[in-house]
Design a protein around this motif. Sequence first.
Motif, PDB file in Angstrom:
ATOM      1  N   LEU A 292      83.990  19.715  68.687  1.00  0.00           N
ATOM      2  CA  LEU A 292      84.729  20.429  67.638  1.00  0.00           C
ATOM      3  C   LEU A 292      85.830  19.550  67.062  1.00  0.00           C
ATOM      4  CD1 LEU A 292      85.246  23.034  66.064  1.00  0.00           C
ATOM      5  CD2 LEU A 292      86.717  23.809  67.939  1.00  0.00           C
ATOM      6  N   TYR A 293      86.442  18.741  67.912  1.00  0.00           N
ATOM      7  CA  TYR A 293      87.504  17.836  67.464  1.00  0.00           C
ATOM      8  C   TYR A 293      86.987  16.888  66.385  1.00  0.00           C
ATOM      9  CZ  TYR A 293      91.425  14.545  67.823  1.00  0.00           C
ATOM     10  OH  TYR A 293      92.503  13.753  67.558  1.00  0.00           O
ATOM     11  N   CYS A 294      85.751  16.438  66.543  1.00  0.00           N
ATOM     12  CA  CYS A 294      85.134  15.559  65.539  1.00  0.00           C
ATOM     13  C   CYS A 294      85.068  16.235  64.173  1.00  0.00           C
ATOM     14  CB  CYS A 294      83.722  15.171  65.980  1.00  0.00           C
ATOM     15  SG  CYS A 294      83.675  13.980  67.318  1.00  0.00           S
ATOM     16  N   LEU A 295      84.841  17.543  64.181  1.00  0.00           N
ATOM     17  CA  LEU A 295      84.639  18.269  62.930  1.00  0.00           C
ATOM     18  C   LEU A 295      85.946  18.549  62.198  1.00  0.00           C
ATOM     19  CD1 LEU A 295      81.924  20.846  64.072  1.00  0.00           C
ATOM     20  CD2 LEU A 295      81.582  18.730  62.771  1.00  0.00           C
ATOM     21  N   ILE A 296      87.034  18.791  62.955  1.00  0.00           N
ATOM     22  CA  ILE A 296      88.265  19.230  62.288  1.00  0.00           C
ATOM     23  C   ILE A 296      89.326  18.137  62.153  1.00  0.00           C
ATOM     24  CG2 ILE A 296      87.891  21.577  63.122  1.00  0.00           C
ATOM     25  CD1 ILE A 296      90.197  21.215  65.043  1.00  0.00           C
ATOM     26  N   CYS A 297      89.133  17.006  62.829  1.00  0.00           N
ATOM     27  CA  CYS A 297      90.164  15.967  62.744  1.00  0.00           C
ATOM     28  C   CYS A 297      90.092  15.196  61.432  1.00  0.00           C
ATOM     29  CB  CYS A 297      90.052  15.002  63.923  1.00  0.00           C
ATOM     30  SG  CYS A 297      88.577  13.959  63.882  1.00  0.00           S
ATOM     31  N   LYS A 298      88.930  15.227  60.744  1.00  0.00           N
ATOM     32  CA  LYS A 298      88.740  14.573  59.453  1.00  0.00           C
ATOM     33  C   LYS A 298      89.051  13.072  59.501  1.00  0.00           C
ATOM     34  CE  LYS A 298      91.336  17.454  57.064  1.00  0.00           C
ATOM     35  NZ  LYS A 298      91.964  18.155  55.914  1.00  0.00           N
ATOM     36  N   SER A 299      88.652  12.434  60.626  1.00  0.00           N
ATOM     37  CA  SER A 299      88.847  10.998  60.791  1.00  0.00           C
ATOM     38  C   SER A 299      87.503  10.369  61.158  1.00  0.00           C
ATOM     39  CB  SER A 299      89.884  10.704  61.885  1.00  0.00           C
ATOM     40  OG  SER A 299      89.873   9.343  62.235  1.00  0.00           O
ATOM     41  N   CYS A 420      91.592  26.754  63.294  1.00  0.00           N
ATOM     42  CA  CYS A 420      91.007  25.627  62.560  1.00  0.00           C
ATOM     43  C   CYS A 420      91.566  25.550  61.139  1.00  0.00           C
ATOM     44  CB  CYS A 420      89.488  25.755  62.510  1.00  0.00           C
ATOM     45  SG  CYS A 420      88.671  25.491  64.098  1.00  0.00           S
ATOM     46  N   TYR A 421      91.724  26.701  60.501  1.00  0.00           N
ATOM     47  CA  TYR A 421      92.266  26.736  59.137  1.00  0.00           C
ATOM     48  C   TYR A 421      93.698  26.198  59.105  1.00  0.00           C
ATOM     49  CZ  TYR A 421      94.116  28.576  54.753  1.00  0.00           C
ATOM     50  OH  TYR A 421      94.732  28.690  53.536  1.00  0.00           O
ATOM     51  N   ILE A 422      94.525  26.627  60.060  1.00  0.00           N
ATOM     52  CA  ILE A 422      95.919  26.169  60.119  1.00  0.00           C
ATOM     53  C   ILE A 422      95.976  24.663  60.328  1.00  0.00           C
ATOM     54  CG2 ILE A 422      98.055  26.266  61.481  1.00  0.00           C
ATOM     55  CD1 ILE A 422      97.390  29.229  62.018  1.00  0.00           C
ATOM     56  N   VAL A 423      95.176  24.166  61.271  1.00  0.00           N
ATOM     57  CA  VAL A 423      95.192  22.738  61.586  1.00  0.00           C
ATOM     58  C   VAL A 423      94.721  21.905  60.395  1.00  0.00           C
ATOM     59  CG1 VAL A 423      94.116  20.949  63.002  1.00  0.00           C
ATOM     60  CG2 VAL A 423      94.936  23.043  64.069  1.00  0.00           C
ATOM     61  N   MET A 424      93.673  22.336  59.746  1.00  0.00           N
ATOM     62  CA  MET A 424      93.059  21.524  58.694  1.00  0.00           C
ATOM     63  C   MET A 424      93.803  21.589  57.365  1.00  0.00           C
ATOM     64  SD  MET A 424      89.033  22.371  59.490  1.00  0.00           S
ATOM     65  CE  MET A 424      88.381  21.205  58.291  1.00  0.00           C
ATOM     66  N   LYS A 426      97.128  23.537  56.790  1.00  0.00           N
ATOM     67  CA  LYS A 426      98.527  23.964  56.758  1.00  0.00           C
ATOM     68  C   LYS A 426      99.502  22.983  57.404  1.00  0.00           C
ATOM     69  CE  LYS A 426      98.078  27.980  54.715  1.00  0.00           C
ATOM     70  NZ  LYS A 426      98.761  28.271  53.425  1.00  0.00           N
ATOM     71  N   VAL A 427      98.999  22.039  58.172  1.00  0.00           N
ATOM     72  CA  VAL A 427      99.867  21.103  58.893  1.00  0.00           C
ATOM     73  C   VAL A 427      99.770  19.728  58.251  1.00  0.00           C
ATOM     74  CG1 VAL A 427     100.332  20.002  61.120  1.00  0.00           C
ATOM     75  CG2 VAL A 427      99.593  22.392  61.031  1.00  0.00           C
ATOM     76  N   ARG A 428     100.950  19.138  57.917  1.00  0.00           N
ATOM     77  CA  ARG A 428     100.965  17.841  57.242  1.00  0.00           C
ATOM     78  C   ARG A 428     101.292  16.686  58.190  1.00  0.00           C
ATOM     79  NH1 ARG A 428     105.320  19.354  52.865  1.00  0.00           N
ATOM     80  NH2 ARG A 428     106.022  20.543  54.679  1.00  0.00           N
ATOM     81  N   ASP A 429     102.158  16.908  59.143  1.00  0.00           N
ATOM     82  CA  ASP A 429     102.530  15.838  60.070  1.00  0.00           C
ATOM     83  C   ASP A 429     101.300  15.405  60.874  1.00  0.00           C
ATOM     84  OD1 ASP A 429     105.103  14.556  61.558  1.00  0.00           O
ATOM     85  OD2 ASP A 429     103.551  15.045  63.023  1.00  0.00           O
ATOM     86  N   LYS A 430     100.967  14.115  60.808  1.00  0.00           N
ATOM     87  CA  LYS A 430      99.699  13.657  61.391  1.00  0.00           C
ATOM     88  C   LYS A 430      99.684  13.758  62.917  1.00  0.00           C
ATOM     89  CE  LYS A 430     100.874   8.703  61.508  1.00  0.00           C
ATOM     90  NZ  LYS A 430     100.432   7.341  61.116  1.00  0.00           N
ATOM     91  N   TYR A 431     100.834  13.552  63.566  1.00  0.00           N
ATOM     92  CA  TYR A 431     100.865  13.642  65.028  1.00  0.00           C
ATOM     93  C   TYR A 431     100.750  15.088  65.490  1.00  0.00           C
ATOM     94  CZ  TYR A 431     102.409   8.795  64.636  1.00  0.00           C
ATOM     95  OH  TYR A 431     102.488   7.461  64.334  1.00  0.00           O
ATOM     96  N   LEU A 432     101.467  15.981  64.790  1.00  0.00           N
ATOM     97  CA  LEU A 432     101.372  17.400  65.123  1.00  0.00           C
ATOM     98  C   LEU A 432      99.959  17.909  64.859  1.00  0.00           C
ATOM     99  CD1 LEU A 432     102.723  20.084  65.935  1.00  0.00           C
ATOM    100  CD2 LEU A 432     103.276  20.433  63.513  1.00  0.00           C
ATOM    101  N   LYS A 433      99.335  17.438  63.785  1.00  0.00           N
ATOM    102  CA  LYS A 433      97.965  17.853  63.456  1.00  0.00           C
ATOM    103  C   LYS A 433      97.013  17.496  64.605  1.00  0.00           C
ATOM    104  CE  LYS A 433      96.460  17.270  59.246  1.00  0.00           C
ATOM    105  NZ  LYS A 433      95.989  18.612  58.763  1.00  0.00           N
ATOM    106  N   GLN A 434      97.189  16.298  65.179  1.00  0.00           N
ATOM    107  CA  GLN A 434      96.333  15.882  66.286  1.00  0.00           C
ATOM    108  C   GLN A 434      96.549  16.770  67.511  1.00  0.00           C
ATOM    109  OE1 GLN A 434      94.019  13.586  66.180  1.00  0.00           O
ATOM    110  NE2 GLN A 434      94.469  12.624  64.219  1.00  0.00           N
ATOM    111  N   ILE A 438      93.639  19.361  69.011  1.00  0.00           N
ATOM    112  CA  ILE A 438      93.051  19.287  70.353  1.00  0.00           C
ATOM    113  C   ILE A 438      93.334  20.562  71.136  1.00  0.00           C
ATOM    114  CG2 ILE A 438      94.959  18.180  71.610  1.00  0.00           C
ATOM    115  CD1 ILE A 438      91.161  17.452  71.831  1.00  0.00           C
ATOM    116  N   PHE A 439      94.462  21.237  70.867  1.00  0.00           N
ATOM    117  CA  PHE A 439      94.707  22.546  71.484  1.00  0.00           C
ATOM    118  C   PHE A 439      93.582  23.519  71.103  1.00  0.00           C
ATOM    119  CE2 PHE A 439      99.652  22.312  71.868  1.00  0.00           C
ATOM    120  CZ  PHE A 439      99.507  21.368  72.868  1.00  0.00           C
ATOM    121  N   THR A 440      93.297  23.585  69.809  1.00  0.00           N
ATOM    122  CA  THR A 440      92.244  24.488  69.318  1.00  0.00           C
ATOM    123  C   THR A 440      90.905  24.166  69.959  1.00  0.00           C
ATOM    124  OG1 THR A 440      93.385  24.719  67.199  1.00  0.00           O
ATOM    125  CG2 THR A 440      91.051  25.304  67.253  1.00  0.00           C
TER     126      THR A 440
END
Length: 487
Positions: A292-299, A420-424, A426-434, A438-440
């Motif tokens: 799932l991390y692969c799908l939502i991290c967008k990296s 997933c919606y919030i992470v993808m 709503k969050v701009r800070d790249k470290y917080l997004k990571q 991974i929590f999700t």
Amino acid sequence: MAANTSYLVREQPPKALIYLLLVAGLIAITYAIIAQKLIMAAVIICLPIIIVAIGYGLQNPYFVYLLYATYAFFFTTISRYTLKTKLSVGLDILLVYISIALLFVFYLKKTNFKLKNAVNILTISYIAWIAFILFQLTNPHIGSEGITHGIRIMILETFTLYIVASIVSNSPKVLRNGLILIGIFAIIAFLKVMYQKYVGFDTSEKYWLYVQGGARTHIISSGIRYFSYFTDSGTFGTVMAAIAVVYSVIGLNTPNRKLAIFYITIGIMGTIGMFLSGTRGALIVPFASLALYCLICKSIRTFAITVIAGISIFSFLMFTDIGNSNAFIRRARTAFRPTKDASFNVRVQNRKEMALYLKDYPIGIGLQNSIPKLWPKLDLTYEEGTLPPDSFFVDIWIQTGIVGLVLNISIYVIILLGCCYIVMFKVRDKYLKQELAIFTCVVFGILLSGYTGAAPGTPPTNFIIVAMIAFVMNGTNIDKQLCQRNK
């Protein structure tokens, strides 16, 4: 004379009262020791600390939340060493305490906590489950124990924890401190499992294994399933698998070098602990989480590394026999060859019997009830024990039927989609997004492990799930704080 005495009492400085209480305490301790009332002596010694902690907690609800987290991790250990049962009531007491503390600071208006944070997908969606549990209380098959469990645990305790976690998990500092605290718990768990492996089990653990029956599932033909200070190896393996993924990913994405080393070290400990648990169901946590991390991290880089690592591990366990001399690798490999595993086949057969029995119970057989195991003998049928639920979701299926199971899974799906919606978006800070990503993903992995094990519904796993979701739900607010700090 009476007036003068009254005047003197009113004018006594605080130090005099403190000294008076100290002397009285010393006298009481001396008496307790001489009379061999050691419990009384221990209570008196700890009383000042307890009073200070209570006073401090009323002004700092986050402190009480940390106490709750600590107790959730260790109360089963306390139960094992004291042989006391029903210690989970301590979790209820701490939830009441933190609720009072929150009301107190809200009343004084000396807090940065916001009540509106309690209104989110996590808490709103759970209201549907509360309504269903209230309906379950009308089930004619439910007993008094089921009614108590439904009201106390499934409604009051769980919903209160959801609200409290959503309010308290509100800042980058709380997030960092929470990661450090859980990291310390993971270190303790790792050291304990190392002691069990290389020194042996202590007296209380041997009593649990050989007298209370734990050896039947933990000392088996394929080797020893270690459990550290947790209730069983299943919970230990799932928690350590979650810790391995969370801390490894966060450690690799943390700019602070000291914290990065700390997190990665804990991630390694979690990986070792997961394998020492001998819990095959725990393997789903890293695989599902990273998928799932692969799908939502967008990296693309992260996606490529994760896919390559996942395929490599899967191929190693599925298509080779390398390392079969090692009991832990051999047992992990059976997770990918389930039809060759006797315990898996027994579970499949049990679930077929459950499905047949539950056809007539669409809303389940009642909270805290079990399905009798029926053995046909000649023309008669005898009840011999019950069919073990063997996992979190199967247990829900038995108690609440297919209706409850579908509703419960639907609620978790809605919560995860919201995360997933919030992470993808709503969050701009790249470290917080990571971190929130991974929590999700780990919550997703833990829930999937609930098909084969009971960990998602037992402490501390259920607390870990709630804590991680609460941080994601507050992701937008935490992100704003970080953006303002970085300006």
